[in-house]
Design an enzyme around this catalytic site. Sequence first.
Site, PDB file in Angstrom:
ATOM      1  N   GLY A   1      -2.859   8.157  -4.436  1.00 12.43           N
ATOM      2  CA  GLY A   1      -2.236   9.355  -4.979  1.00 12.43           C
ATOM      3  C   GLY A   1      -1.087   9.835  -4.110  1.00 12.43           C
ATOM      4  O   GLY A   1      -0.894   9.395  -2.979  1.00 12.43           O
ATOM      5  N   ASP A   2      -0.304  10.740  -4.661  1.00 15.18           N
ATOM      6  CA  ASP A   2       0.780  11.407  -3.942  1.00 15.18           C
ATOM      7  C   ASP A   2       1.015  12.716  -4.703  1.00 15.18           C
ATOM      8  O   ASP A   2       0.118  13.176  -5.423  1.00 15.18           O
ATOM      9  CB  ASP A   2       2.027  10.521  -3.897  1.00 15.18           C
ATOM     10  CG  ASP A   2       3.119  11.030  -2.951  1.00 15.18           C
ATOM     11  OD1 ASP A   2       2.787  11.729  -1.986  1.00 15.18           O
ATOM     12  OD2 ASP A   2       4.300  10.749  -3.190  1.00 15.18           O
TER      13      ASP A   2
ATOM     14  N   LYS B   1       5.334   1.763  -3.036  1.00 19.43           N
ATOM     15  CA  LYS B   1       5.298   3.137  -3.555  1.00 19.43           C
ATOM     16  C   LYS B   1       5.573   3.078  -5.053  1.00 19.43           C
ATOM     17  O   LYS B   1       6.102   2.083  -5.557  1.00 19.43           O
ATOM     18  CB  LYS B   1       6.349   4.012  -2.871  1.00 19.43           C
ATOM     19  CG  LYS B   1       6.005   5.489  -2.842  1.00 19.43           C
ATOM     20  CD  LYS B   1       4.928   5.826  -1.817  1.00 19.43           C
ATOM     21  CE  LYS B   1       4.642   7.314  -1.797  1.00 19.43           C
ATOM     22  NZ  LYS B   1       3.672   7.680  -0.744  1.00 19.43           N
TER      23      LYS B   1
ATOM     24  N   LYS C   1       0.856  -1.187   0.000  1.00 22.82           N
ATOM     25  CA  LYS C   1       0.000   0.000   0.000  1.00 22.82           C
ATOM     26  C   LYS C   1       0.890   1.234   0.000  1.00 22.82           C
ATOM     27  O   LYS C   1       1.785   1.367   0.841  1.00 22.82           O
ATOM     28  CB  LYS C   1      -0.887   0.010   1.255  1.00 22.82           C
ATOM     29  CG  LYS C   1      -1.886   1.168   1.275  1.00 22.82           C
ATOM     30  CD  LYS C   1      -3.114   0.815   0.477  1.00 22.82           C
ATOM     31  CE  LYS C   1      -4.011   2.029   0.236  1.00 22.82           C
ATOM     32  NZ  LYS C   1      -3.488   2.932  -0.825  1.00 22.82           N
TER      33      LYS C   1
END
Length: 457
Positions: free
Chosen positions: A178-179, A139, A103
Site C-alpha cells: 500500500g501507499d 512502484k 518491491k
Amino acid sequence: MVQSTTLTKEVEAAESYTARIFETVKKRNPSESEFHQAVEEFLQSLVPVLAKEPKYEAAGILERLTEPERLITFRVPWVDDNGNVKVNRGFRVQFNSAIGPYKGGLRFHPSVNGSIVKFLGFEQIFKNSLTGLPIGGGKGGSDFDPKGKSDNEVMRFCQSFMSELQKYIGPNTDVPAGDIGVGAREIGFLFGQYKRLNAFDAGTLTGKGLNYGGSLTRTEATGYGVVYFTQEMLQDKADSLKGKKVIVSGSGNVAIYAIEKAHELGATVIACSDSSGYIRDENGINVATVKQLKEQERKRISEYTTHHPNATFVANGDIWSLSADIALPCATQNEINADQAATLVKNGVIAVAEGANMPSTLDAVAVFQENDVLFGPAKAANAGGVAVSALEMAQNSIRMSWTFEEVDSHLKSIMKNIYKNASATASAYDASGNLVVGSNIAGFLKVADSMLTEGII
C-alpha cells in the site's frame, strides 16, 4: 553538479558523466519534474564514488539505473454506484531487480502519473537496498481517487485494476504493497481479486490483514521507523526526543504512528494536518482521536476540535510556520520549499526526518544543511515500511507469524543499521554528517556491485 575549489581530473570526469546522464534523463522523460528531481538529487551525491571507481561508468551503471527495466501502463474501467462507466489509468514501474524481486507500494491519488511513479520507483531502489534485505525497486498506482467513493465502488475499481496487474506480479517477481490511498480496505480487495484469478499466495502482496498473511507492526512500521531514525540522529549528538516539541504533517498512516511513537519516546507532538489545514494542540495531539477520525470514520482533521475544544484548526494553514524542535514531514512530495525550510530554521528546528517520499525540495534540503539541521532523507528515514513488508514476505515464506515485539525489534535494528551505514558512508567520502550523500552512496554501492556481477542485462 558538485562544486570544489580543486577539481581533479577524476572528479571532473565524474561530474561530466553525471551531467550527461542527467541531460539524457531529461531528454527521454520530458516534463517529468518529479522524476528529474529524484535523479538529480541522487546524481549529485555520486561524484566521489565515480571519481574513485571508474568501473561503474565503464559498465554503464548509471545509464541502466536511470532507465526502468519495465514500465507498464494500462486502462482501468469500472462502474460507479449509479451505473456509469468510469476509466482510470493504472501504472507499475519495475525499476531494478539487481538484488531481489521488485518491491514497492501502490498509490491511488488523482496526482499519479508516469513521472510520479518513476520518481517513487527510482527512490525505492536505494531505499530497499539500505534495508539490507533482498528486494529490488518498484512502484505503481492509479489516478483513481478513493475519497468519497463507496466501499462497493472501491471494490469494483480494485478488482479491475488487479485483473490487469496480476499478469506482472508474484512472490518471486514483484510484490506490491500500500501507499497513499491504498490501505487495509484496498489491499483486501486487491488480494481477493488476485486470489480469484490465481492460486492463493500470501506472498504476492504485503500490508495484508492479519487473518490472511499480514504481519504485526506493518501498520505502524513507516511511522515508527522515521521516529527511530530521528532518535538515532539525536543520540549521535548526545540528545534525545525527550522533552522535544514536534510537528508532523499529514494525518494518515505514517503520521499517526509517527505521532504515537514520538509520544512514547517522550516528545510532544503539537500539530498535524491534512489537505484542508492543520490542527494545533499544545497539550499534545491525541492519537486515539486522530485514529478514530482517519482510520474509522474517514473524516477531515478539522473534526478534531469537536473532541478537543482547546485545540485550534487553521484552514489551509501552513504547518511549517509553527515553532518546534523537530519536523517530520509525513504527507507528500515537495511539501517543504526553501522559504518554509528557512522559517523552520528561524523558529528553532534542530532535526528534520522525512516520513513521506522526498517531501523537501532540493532547495529546502540545502537550507537545512547550510544551517546544520540534522536531516534524515526519505530513502533512509522512511524505509521502515518496506523493511517490515519484506519481513512480512519472510513470514509468508515460512508459514509463520512473529509477535509484535519480534517484528518491532527487527524494525528498530534495521533503522539503526540504516543510520549507521549512511553516517559511516558519508564520513568515508568526506561528507561527514551529510546523510543525503551517505544514504545515496550506500544504497548505490550494493545495487551497482550486484549489477556488475550479473553482467549486462
